[in-house]
Scaffold this motif. Structure first.
Motif, PDB file in Angstrom:
ATOM      1  N   GLY A  99       0.767  -1.231   0.000  1.00 16.60           N
ATOM      2  CA  GLY A  99       0.000   0.000   0.000  1.00 16.60           C
ATOM      3  C   GLY A  99       0.798   1.281   0.000  1.00 16.60           C
ATOM      4  O   GLY A  99       0.341   2.304  -0.531  1.00 16.60           O
ATOM      5  N   SER A 100       1.989   1.274   0.577  1.00 15.99           N
ATOM      6  CA  SER A 100       2.768   2.511   0.671  1.00 15.99           C
ATOM      7  C   SER A 100       3.210   3.033  -0.692  1.00 15.99           C
ATOM      8  O   SER A 100       3.653   4.186  -0.805  1.00 15.99           O
ATOM      9  N   LEU A 101       3.078   2.220  -1.728  1.00 16.02           N
ATOM     10  CA  LEU A 101       3.493   2.622  -3.072  1.00 16.02           C
ATOM     11  C   LEU A 101       2.327   3.169  -3.902  1.00 16.02           C
ATOM     12  O   LEU A 101       2.478   3.422  -5.094  1.00 16.02           O
ATOM     13  N   TYR A 105      -6.162   6.229  -0.686  1.00 14.57           N
ATOM     14  CA  TYR A 105      -7.537   6.718  -0.701  1.00 14.57           C
ATOM     15  C   TYR A 105      -7.993   7.147  -2.099  1.00 14.57           C
ATOM     16  O   TYR A 105      -9.190   7.218  -2.362  1.00 14.57           O
ATOM     17  N   GLY A 106      -7.027   7.407  -2.996  1.00 14.86           N
ATOM     18  CA  GLY A 106      -7.395   7.902  -4.314  1.00 14.86           C
ATOM     19  C   GLY A 106      -7.061   6.983  -5.462  1.00 14.86           C
ATOM     20  O   GLY A 106      -7.386   7.286  -6.608  1.00 14.86           O
ATOM     21  N   HIS A 107      -6.394   5.854  -5.187  1.00 12.16           N
ATOM     22  CA  HIS A 107      -6.048   4.937  -6.277  1.00 12.16           C
ATOM     23  C   HIS A 107      -7.303   4.244  -6.796  1.00 12.16           C
ATOM     24  O   HIS A 107      -8.216   3.922  -6.035  1.00 12.16           O
ATOM     25  N   SER A 109      -7.891   1.294  -7.705  1.00 15.56           N
ATOM     26  CA  SER A 109      -8.200  -0.032  -7.149  1.00 15.56           C
ATOM     27  C   SER A 109      -9.046   0.075  -5.887  1.00 15.56           C
ATOM     28  O   SER A 109      -9.749  -0.867  -5.510  1.00 15.56           O
ATOM     29  N   PHE A 110      -8.969   1.232  -5.216  1.00 13.45           N
ATOM     30  CA  PHE A 110      -9.734   1.474  -3.991  1.00 13.45           C
ATOM     31  C   PHE A 110     -11.053   2.197  -4.286  1.00 13.45           C
ATOM     32  O   PHE A 110     -12.051   1.986  -3.598  1.00 13.45           O
ATOM     33  N   LEU A 111     -11.056   3.028  -5.350  1.00 18.46           N
ATOM     34  CA  LEU A 111     -12.228   3.842  -5.661  1.00 18.46           C
ATOM     35  C   LEU A 111     -13.252   3.110  -6.520  1.00 18.46           C
ATOM     36  O   LEU A 111     -14.450   3.287  -6.355  1.00 18.46           O
ATOM     37  N   TYR A 112     -12.766   2.278  -7.458  1.00 17.55           N
ATOM     38  CA  TYR A 112     -13.684   1.596  -8.371  1.00 17.55           C
ATOM     39  C   TYR A 112     -14.482   0.529  -7.625  1.00 17.55           C
ATOM     40  O   TYR A 112     -14.026  -0.010  -6.602  1.00 17.55           O
ATOM     41  N   PRO A 113     -15.650   0.185  -8.119  1.00 19.17           N
ATOM     42  CA  PRO A 113     -16.381  -0.961  -7.553  1.00 19.17           C
ATOM     43  C   PRO A 113     -15.508  -2.220  -7.593  1.00 19.17           C
ATOM     44  O   PRO A 113     -14.775  -2.443  -8.564  1.00 19.17           O
ATOM     45  N   LEU A 155       5.019  -3.614   6.563  1.00 22.99           N
ATOM     46  CA  LEU A 155       5.824  -4.070   7.693  1.00 22.99           C
ATOM     47  C   LEU A 155       4.960  -4.171   8.947  1.00 22.99           C
ATOM     48  O   LEU A 155       4.433  -3.166   9.441  1.00 22.99           O
ATOM     49  N   ARG A 156       4.765  -5.379   9.432  1.00 26.78           N
ATOM     50  CA  ARG A 156       4.037  -5.669  10.670  1.00 26.78           C
ATOM     51  C   ARG A 156       2.576  -5.222  10.655  1.00 26.78           C
ATOM     52  O   ARG A 156       1.951  -5.105  11.712  1.00 26.78           O
ATOM     53  N   GLN A 157       2.009  -4.986   9.470  1.00 26.85           N
ATOM     54  CA  GLN A 157       0.590  -4.659   9.405  1.00 26.85           C
ATOM     55  C   GLN A 157       0.055  -4.910   7.996  1.00 26.85           C
ATOM     56  O   GLN A 157       0.819  -4.929   7.025  1.00 26.85           O
ATOM     57  N   ILE A 158      -1.250  -5.123   7.921  1.00 25.32           N
ATOM     58  CA  ILE A 158      -1.938  -5.225   6.638  1.00 25.32           C
ATOM     59  C   ILE A 158      -3.026  -4.155   6.644  1.00 25.32           C
ATOM     60  O   ILE A 158      -4.007  -4.250   7.386  1.00 25.32           O
ATOM     61  N   THR A 159      -2.831  -3.133   5.856  1.00 22.17           N
ATOM     62  CA  THR A 159      -3.714  -1.971   5.870  1.00 22.17           C
ATOM     63  C   THR A 159      -5.030  -2.280   5.160  1.00 22.17           C
ATOM     64  O   THR A 159      -5.141  -3.272   4.426  1.00 22.17           O
ATOM     65  N   PRO A 160      -6.045  -1.418   5.341  1.00 17.59           N
ATOM     66  CA  PRO A 160      -7.300  -1.616   4.595  1.00 17.59           C
ATOM     67  C   PRO A 160      -7.089  -1.658   3.081  1.00 17.59           C
ATOM     68  O   PRO A 160      -7.723  -2.461   2.393  1.00 17.59           O
ATOM     69  N   PHE A 161      -6.191  -0.821   2.565  1.00 16.22           N
ATOM     70  CA  PHE A 161      -5.873  -0.850   1.128  1.00 16.22           C
ATOM     71  C   PHE A 161      -5.350  -2.230   0.730  1.00 16.22           C
ATOM     72  O   PHE A 161      -5.748  -2.790  -0.296  1.00 16.22           O
ATOM     73  N   GLU A 162      -4.462  -2.780   1.545  1.00 14.99           N
ATOM     74  CA  GLU A 162      -3.861  -4.081   1.244  1.00 14.99           C
ATOM     75  C   GLU A 162      -4.848  -5.228   1.432  1.00 14.99           C
ATOM     76  O   GLU A 162      -4.820  -6.212   0.680  1.00 14.99           O
ATOM     77  N   GLN A 163      -5.728  -5.114   2.410  1.00 17.79           N
ATOM     78  CA  GLN A 163      -6.780  -6.123   2.565  1.00 17.79           C
ATOM     79  C   GLN A 163      -7.662  -6.152   1.324  1.00 17.79           C
ATOM     80  O   GLN A 163      -8.093  -7.223   0.874  1.00 17.79           O
TER      81      GLN A 163
END
Length: 325
Positions: A99-101, A105-107, A109-113, A155-163
């Motif tokens: 996700g850090s790359l 919130y605006g990519h 992959s996150f915005l589209y259905p 690193l040590r987490q899975i963010t909502p974007f990554e989920q």
């Protein structure tokens, strides 16, 4: 019929040969390059030198793990594949990195259905990759298809974007049958990644978690393998993480306990400083991708890994995982 989806088309498992399961030849753009110039790898000539060196060492195939938005250059990779037609088999990937790359919130992959993103990923496997990796206002598909879906975690987490991208990868796999490979940051969150993929209905036998060998903990690796997922052990020649001997001994320990059919191997030489072709242009010497075969394989034999197990990890396992029916 099941086949491995290379840039130039589907081939049989028998044709695939010795495989570096996680590597990089071309990386033309992306956030990583802004962070450090050693990630810029956009020279077809230098990449060709590296690939030829891999072939000369006995290698036959390579999975190039540059996903959408993180350096993937379809046209240059297609040029290399055509140059080495009949000599090497190259697999490209679709999907995403950690996700850090991306703009979380605006990519798109996150915005589209969700289903629309899944469809875009599936089409890269079944119809052809977009020449511009979905970075522009229009889609221009080419003949080259992706053979694997990538996702990544932090690193040590899975963010909502990554989920979200893990769920996209799982749903895309269910539709097109392509394998999944995941990036873990410094090897962390491997078990949680496997759990999320399973929860989302992915076939763990066709999923690979990468970079977990950076954590020197055999029981951590065993716990993931016990879940039925595969592990990519990459990065010999990385003494900042682990000595080659320690890495080889960890692999030997797992093979002795029956996990040899769930392990694949690679160099992951994802920096220009690690590759002979790129460094030769600066008058410098590097070990290159061929180090996996010329130095690390002999070391594995020395610590007790059998020829049969090495063949399983370099040839049989990649072919099984990458086969799409």
């Amino acid at each position: 019929m099941a086949g491995i989806r290379t840039i130039l088309g589907d081939i049989t498992a028998e044709e695939f040969g010795i495989c570096d399961f996680h590597d990089h030849l071309i990386r033309s753009y992306g956030p990583e390059i802004r962070e450090n110039a050693w990630y810029l790898m956009n020279d077809v000539e230098a990449a060709s030198v590296e690939l030829q060196d891999w072939i000369d060492a006995g290698g036959r195939s390579m999975v190039c793990m540059d996903p959408i938005g993180c350096g993937r250059d379809v046209q240059k990779m297609l040029n290399i594949a055509e140059k080495f037609a009949g000599k090497a088999h190259l697999v490209m990937v679709t999907g995403f990195h950690k996700g850090s790359l991306y703009d979380n919130y605006g990519h798109w992959s996150f915005l589209y259905p969700h289903n629309q993103v899944v469809d875009l990923i599936v089409k890269e496997v079944t119809e052809g990759m977009d020449l511009f990796s979905y970075m522009g206002p229009s889609v221009q598909r080419c003949s080259a298809k992706a053979g694997l879906i990538k996702a990544g975690t932090s690193l040590r987490q899975i963010t909502p974007f990554e989920q979200n991208i893990l769920s996209i990868a799982a749903d895309a796999q269910k539709e097109c049958g392509a394998p999944i490979s995941t990036h873990t940051d410094m090897g962390t969150m491997g078990i949680e990644t496997a759990e999320l993929l399973k929860k989302n209905g992915a076939n763990l036998e066709k999923c690979v978690i990468c970079h977990t060998n950076k954590i020197n903990d055999r029981y951590y690796h065993k716990a993931m393998l016990d879940m039925g997922i595969n592990l990519s052990f990459e990065g010999p020649d990385r003494y900042e993480w682990l000595t080659d001997v320690a890495l080889a001994e960890n692999i030997c320990w797992l093979v002795e306990r029956g996990y040899g059919d769930q392990i694949v191997l690679s160099m992951d030489a994802g920096r220009n400083t690690m590759q002979k072709g790129y460094m030769a242009k600066e008058g410098k010497i590097a070990h290159g991708i061929s180090y996996l075969l010329t130095k690390f394989v002999p070391l594995m034999k020395e610590v007790g890994v059998s020829e049969k197990a090495i063949h399983q990890m370099l040839v049989m396992n990649p072919a099984r995982i990458l086969s799409i029916s």
